[in-house]
Scaffold this active site. Sequence first.
Site: not given
Length: 504
Positions: A244-245, A248, A337, A367-368
């Site tokens: 997220h960093d 953006v 996303i 996402h594991t």
Amino acid sequence: MGGGLGGAVVCSMLVLSALLALAASQSPSQVLSPAQSASRHPTAPAARPSFPSPAAPAPRLSRPPTPAAKPSSPPPAAPAGKPSPSPRPAPTRSPPVATPPVPRATPPVPRASPPPATSPAPKPPSRPAMAPAPKPSPSVAPAPRPSSHPPPTPAPPASRTAPKPSPPLAPKQSPSPAASPPPPAPPQPPSNSTPTMSSTLGQLSPSFYAQSCPGVELAVRDVVRSASTLDPSIPGKLLRLVFHDCFVEGCDASVLIQGNGTERTDPANLSLGGFNVIDAAKRLLEVVCPATVSCSDIVVLASRDAVVFAGGPAVPVELGRRDGLVSLASNVRRNIIDTGFSVDAMAASFTAKGLTLDDLVTLSGGHTIGSAHCNTFRERFQVANGSMTPIDGSMNADYANELIQACSAANGTVSAGTAVDCDSGSASVFDNRYFANLLDGRGLLRTDAVLVQNATTRAKVAEFAQSQDGFFVSWASSYARLTSLGVKTGADGEIRRTCSSVNG
């Protein structure tokens, strides 16, 4: 008896006459020319052995003149034109030491005077008087002196070579090259070897803090390990934080800034966690290396170490980022996303960042580990009359029932705040189980499930499901590209003192 005595008297008279004649010939009052001296005594050397050599007169006749014993003063009996009646042993009796070394460039020594070794004088003359005499040396006195016996000739040629030069003259007239002062060195241009700030900080490097803060990676790793031991959800939170960093404003720690209207206030970031770990690492580094390590580098290192702590690969990372000064919530939605994106929509977002479709599949493998709240996948269910019904036919039925049970509240409503493991059965270990679950219809988010609905991305999913090593190798490359997005270096940005706010 009388005849013997008379003969003895006659012999004595003859010897006396010869001695008187010799004494008269050596008198200094008689000065003869070289020609006369040669005519009177043409065979002087041969006459010496004919005398009876009495004991008393012999030393007087053979004693050399006093000047011959002093090489330093020029002998008077060395006329330039005097013929040599016998071969002179000049080369053997004139040692080279008698002639002091004279530099080539010394003018007082005329080079026209040949040394005794090369002079034609040693050759025996065919006649007692030689017409072509050797060249007179300008340093020898021209007044000749007659002599009735051969003087010791070795000394005159040695001294005839040149008068002893004065020692101080040689250095003055022929100075050595070392004595002259060296020419001044040309001015050198100023060196540009010292790197400028842009050339030094403008390039990321794994050893960026090798000199300024060599213990930075160890410090961050210890903080992450301690926090993950106390809270097993920390690795997943840190990994989500770096996504997220970097998506953006680039990897500039802008997501860490608190305040109204910052990125952190957008609904997509309200569920982010791990901020306390980044702050703890920053406080430690400010004690060890104040104002040196950026918060953006700490985020990248902490996420990398979170993967390692969960069993994933230890990958090298580039360092040298600086922290951003801008953090706006309005920049989040158009860059992040959404969980409802299709493969094409995600591919377009990745391509805009310079990432590939393989990067999309690989980084989705993050996402594991970690978990997600029930409201992040609620579009895959229909909620009516307090019940959840799956509407996504790609979802495994058993897996759908598990999610319904996990997200249903006691009153029959959906508990939006409940967290569910992203990787069913292996949410605390960083491995390739995530890809196997996707092929089995057990992907939690819609963005996970669509990866097996596209032929290209499905092939990559199947590849990683078969090879964990292949996944780890690809993860190292994709993580490096992700953490290089929009970095600020050189004069851009700053090194924050506190990660949650810009420097005031």
